[in-house]
Motif scaffolding. Sequence first.
Motif, PDB file in Angstrom:
ATOM      1  N   SER A 154       0.820  -1.218   0.000  1.00  0.00           N
ATOM      2  CA  SER A 154       0.000   0.000   0.000  1.00  0.00           C
ATOM      3  C   SER A 154       0.848   1.259   0.000  1.00  0.00           C
ATOM      4  N   THR A 155       2.175   1.100   0.200  1.00  0.00           N
ATOM      5  CA  THR A 155       3.048   2.269   0.311  1.00  0.00           C
ATOM      6  C   THR A 155       3.984   2.441  -0.885  1.00  0.00           C
ATOM      7  N   LEU A 156       4.121   1.429  -1.733  1.00  0.00           N
ATOM      8  CA  LEU A 156       5.099   1.443  -2.807  1.00  0.00           C
ATOM      9  C   LEU A 156       4.868   2.624  -3.752  1.00  0.00           C
ATOM     10  N   GLN A 157       5.949   3.380  -4.013  1.00  0.00           N
ATOM     11  CA  GLN A 157       5.855   4.552  -4.882  1.00  0.00           C
ATOM     12  C   GLN A 157       6.697   4.426  -6.147  1.00  0.00           C
ATOM     13  N   TYR A 158       7.773   3.654  -6.090  1.00  0.00           N
ATOM     14  CA  TYR A 158       8.698   3.551  -7.220  1.00  0.00           C
ATOM     15  C   TYR A 158       8.853   2.081  -7.575  1.00  0.00           C
ATOM     16  N   LEU A 159       8.535   1.726  -8.824  1.00  0.00           N
ATOM     17  CA  LEU A 159       8.683   0.350  -9.281  1.00  0.00           C
ATOM     18  C   LEU A 159       9.367   0.338 -10.632  1.00  0.00           C
ATOM     19  N   ASP A 160      10.491  -0.380 -10.687  1.00  0.00           N
ATOM     20  CA  ASP A 160      11.211  -0.528 -11.948  1.00  0.00           C
ATOM     21  C   ASP A 160      11.195  -1.996 -12.343  1.00  0.00           C
ATOM     22  N   ILE A 161      10.434  -2.316 -13.381  1.00  0.00           N
ATOM     23  CA  ILE A 161      10.404  -3.676 -13.929  1.00  0.00           C
ATOM     24  C   ILE A 161      10.742  -3.607 -15.420  1.00  0.00           C
ATOM     25  N   SER A 162      11.693  -2.757 -15.741  1.00  0.00           N
ATOM     26  CA  SER A 162      12.149  -2.644 -17.125  1.00  0.00           C
ATOM     27  C   SER A 162      13.015  -3.850 -17.483  1.00  0.00           C
ATOM     28  N   ASN A 163      12.982  -4.201 -18.758  1.00  0.00           N
ATOM     29  CA  ASN A 163      13.781  -5.315 -19.279  1.00  0.00           C
ATOM     30  C   ASN A 163      13.551  -6.613 -18.486  1.00  0.00           C
ATOM     31  N   CYS A 164      12.285  -6.955 -18.308  1.00  0.00           N
ATOM     32  CA  CYS A 164      11.917  -8.161 -17.555  1.00  0.00           C
ATOM     33  C   CYS A 164      11.197  -9.192 -18.426  1.00  0.00           C
ATOM     34  N   ASN A 165      11.279  -9.021 -19.727  1.00  0.00           N
ATOM     35  CA  ASN A 165      10.711  -9.997 -20.667  1.00  0.00           C
ATOM     36  C   ASN A 165       9.187 -10.106 -20.561  1.00  0.00           C
ATOM     37  N   LEU A 166       8.549  -9.048 -20.108  1.00  0.00           N
ATOM     38  CA  LEU A 166       7.088  -9.047 -19.992  1.00  0.00           C
ATOM     39  C   LEU A 166       6.473  -8.714 -21.356  1.00  0.00           C
ATOM     40  N   THR A 181       3.913   6.350  -7.856  1.00  0.00           N
ATOM     41  CA  THR A 181       4.073   7.660  -8.491  1.00  0.00           C
ATOM     42  C   THR A 181       5.038   7.583  -9.676  1.00  0.00           C
ATOM     43  N   THR A 182       5.912   6.561  -9.662  1.00  0.00           N
ATOM     44  CA  THR A 182       6.864   6.377 -10.765  1.00  0.00           C
ATOM     45  C   THR A 182       6.878   4.915 -11.180  1.00  0.00           C
ATOM     46  N   LEU A 183       6.689   4.658 -12.479  1.00  0.00           N
ATOM     47  CA  LEU A 183       6.657   3.299 -13.013  1.00  0.00           C
ATOM     48  C   LEU A 183       7.506   3.232 -14.272  1.00  0.00           C
ATOM     49  N   ASP A 184       8.418   2.252 -14.300  1.00  0.00           N
ATOM     50  CA  ASP A 184       9.259   2.066 -15.478  1.00  0.00           C
ATOM     51  C   ASP A 184       9.020   0.676 -16.064  1.00  0.00           C
ATOM     52  N   LEU A 185       8.437   0.636 -17.259  1.00  0.00           N
ATOM     53  CA  LEU A 185       8.160  -0.615 -17.978  1.00  0.00           C
ATOM     54  C   LEU A 185       9.038  -0.743 -19.228  1.00  0.00           C
ATOM     55  N   SER A 186      10.038   0.066 -19.332  1.00  0.00           N
ATOM     56  CA  SER A 186      10.849   0.123 -20.549  1.00  0.00           C
ATOM     57  C   SER A 186      11.531  -1.206 -20.870  1.00  0.00           C
ATOM     58  N   ASN A 187      11.838  -1.384 -22.149  1.00  0.00           N
ATOM     59  CA  ASN A 187      12.577  -2.559 -22.632  1.00  0.00           C
ATOM     60  C   ASN A 187      11.877  -3.884 -22.359  1.00  0.00           C
ATOM     61  N   LEU A 207       5.671   7.995 -16.048  1.00  0.00           N
ATOM     62  CA  LEU A 207       5.509   6.693 -16.700  1.00  0.00           C
ATOM     63  C   LEU A 207       6.530   6.573 -17.819  1.00  0.00           C
ATOM     64  N   LYS A 208       7.313   5.481 -17.760  1.00  0.00           N
ATOM     65  CA  LYS A 208       8.331   5.231 -18.784  1.00  0.00           C
ATOM     66  C   LYS A 208       8.020   3.915 -19.482  1.00  0.00           C
ATOM     67  N   ILE A 209       7.767   3.993 -20.777  1.00  0.00           N
ATOM     68  CA  ILE A 209       7.533   2.789 -21.581  1.00  0.00           C
ATOM     69  C   ILE A 209       8.382   2.894 -22.849  1.00  0.00           C
ATOM     70  N   ASN A 210       9.663   3.164 -22.632  1.00  0.00           N
ATOM     71  CA  ASN A 210      10.610   3.292 -23.744  1.00  0.00           C
ATOM     72  C   ASN A 210      11.019   1.922 -24.275  1.00  0.00           C
ATOM     73  N   ASP A 211      11.282   1.852 -25.554  1.00  0.00           N
ATOM     74  CA  ASP A 211      11.856   0.657 -26.185  1.00  0.00           C
ATOM     75  C   ASP A 211      11.062  -0.610 -25.858  1.00  0.00           C
ATOM     76  N   CYS A 212       9.766  -0.558 -26.035  1.00  0.00           N
ATOM     77  CA  CYS A 212       8.891  -1.700 -25.746  1.00  0.00           C
ATOM     78  C   CYS A 212       8.308  -2.330 -27.018  1.00  0.00           C
ATOM     79  N   LYS A 213       8.823  -1.937 -28.173  1.00  0.00           N
ATOM     80  CA  LYS A 213       8.328  -2.448 -29.452  1.00  0.00           C
ATOM     81  C   LYS A 213       6.842  -2.167 -29.634  1.00  0.00           C
TER      82      LYS A 213
END
Length: 746
Positions: A154-166, A181-187, A207-213
């Motif tokens: 319930s407290t998480l504010q920053y999540l980086d799951i970039s380049n995770c083959n999702l 407040t910050t989410l990175d889904l790039s790569n 929101l970062k969704i760079n290089d996701c094809k």
Amino acid sequence: MARTTVYLIYLLALPFSYGYNGDSFELECPDECDCHYFRINWVTDCSESNLTSIPYDELSLSVYILDLNGNNITSLQRFPNDIKMRRLQIANNRLTRVDRDAFKGLDYLIDIDLSGNNISYVDPEAFLDSHGLLNVELQDNPLNMIEGPFLMSSTLQYLDISNCNLSIINSQFFDNITSLTTLDLSNNPLISLEGDVFNVLTSLETLKINDCKLNIITGNLFSSLINLKNLEMAGNDLSNINWPEVLGTLTRLEYLNLRKSGLTSLSEDTFSNCTNLVTLILAENELRDLDVAVTLGNSVNHLEVLDLSNCKIKGPISGDAFANATRMKSLYLSGNPLFAPDLQEALAPLPKLEKLFLSNCGLSNLPDNFNVFENLLELDISHNPLVNVFTRLLAPLEKIEYLNMGYSNLSYIGPETFAHMTSLKKLVLSGNDLLSLEAGLFGNLTQLTALELEFCGLKRPINANAFFKNLTYTDLREIKLGGNPLVIPPTGPLFPKQLSQVTVLDLSNCNITSLNPDAFKNTENLTELNLASNQIKAEDESLLFLETLRHLEKINLSNNNLTTIDPQLFVNNPKLHSINLIGNPFICDCKIAEMWDWANMIKGDLDVLIGAKSAEKDIVVKGNKKKKYLYCHYNEAQLRNMTIITNKTVPGRRPFVKPREWTYANRTWAKYVRESGCEPVVKILRPVALIADFFDESHGRNISTPALILAVMALALGLGTVIMTLRLFQKRQVSEMDTENNRKQR
């Protein structure tokens, strides 16, 4: 009686003597780790130590930051109960999964870094006990497809799951982490984002969704992101997106990055609802037929930064291109084929322009209306085939403070070129084959603070004739001459007296093998000196020039040919607080230990030696995973004797708990100092070490008066250390709550 007295004194002093290999050992520290305080927090640095498991039973319960990056850890177990750890770093290991109990009991955890592993599964309840968790880094892991909610916090504010083959983000993915407040889904190979996947993230700001094809984005994808301010979608294939619909609800958007996104055209209402847009990046798209005026329209009245670099715009930029962007302060047009007359007309409506970048535009001449830009402070015309006759065109730029003319095929710069630029503060001429500098070239630049002349083919550092004679340039503080084949004179100063106020000097990669003792006689005010990537050796007089630099604060000697270093070299540099020796072929001997003790006890801070321990940049979110350490190497004869040496207890060094053997020659300085068998030699340490040695040799003897005096000195040192330690912990207790609140506010 005397013998008993010494024994008691020795017992009192001994605990404090075991901290002088660079660490403070008031708290537990595993054998393979380097422990120290960072501000008031206990850091246990076990990074790059060939660990195959976490040393749970050797950890202090008060550890604040635990760094396990770069090991071979394959699994996680429960941490000790009541451990107060705030930040846990296990990046670049061999973890394959994160189970429910792996972090059970970590009630105080704020940040966790699990990036760069082989994690395919994360239990959704893995962080359920961490009630104050703010930041999770899981980038660079091959996560399996997630079905249902990803994590519960319930407290998480920053999540980086970039380049995770999702490849798919399901509609329930973020249901239990709605405070992001910050989410990175790039790569991630997402290809498409559809439906209401982001609907619950109403607090999201970045929101970062760079290089996701990506090539499919539904119109309502961002409809619930009412607080979104920063959106990055660079590096995708977004040529067929209905931009007015996708961006239509993002009325608070201030920053939009669509760099290299396959854009070939943009409609006139693309940004019609983005009325608060301040920064727009469209660089590296094939917008050959872009009509800037039509695209920007009336919706960019607040636009201050526009980046159209490398967009292959083929037609001339129309005269009204920026008519509606009158607030523009920074304009990037680099990498587009431009012509001076067209540019002159297009830039006319931008009197408020402060930064103009025209690098690599094929310009052989410049617009002749620079008199319009009364507020222009920065101009980059580098990497253009400029002719040598544009002095008149630049003359009106009397207020300019930064001018980059680097790599422009200039072989001659006339002495009047900068005559009217009396406000110029930074001048870049690097990459031009100047060979020499004209007399009086920099004469009128009395406010110049930085001068860059890197890779200019200069053999002489700087000719005195380039400046006015008998005038000291008091504002000129930084000179970069890296990459020039300098010929260093065997005697005398390198620079003229006009540069006596220079404080930052870069002579890196200049093929320097030695510097004479008077090399910096005319520049004795240097505070930063960069001699990296030269060929300086550890000879008797190779560093004697340091004697004249009494104001020196930082020196970079990295990547030279130094095999040894003596702290006595720096006896005349009392302000020195940063020495970079990384990348030198040091031999492991007791000079290394002397340098370590000098930094730790005389300078009072191991951070003086870059690479001695983890620095601040290594313990931040999204930090530097691969740290650069100071290394030395054993020769074969030393390596054969290492088992005996490393198991020897030396007063003033922390002993190893378990027997150990070495089979490899390269060692970090931190580990070498501890295992070396080199006794502390810093004067302040001698009483403690000598007391220990004396007691070992004094069985059956009478204790002399000098010995008792020595014992009293050791007791005084011990008591002083106790008082300082008590004060430290009092300060820690008072400040701990403030520190916790500050970290939660990130």
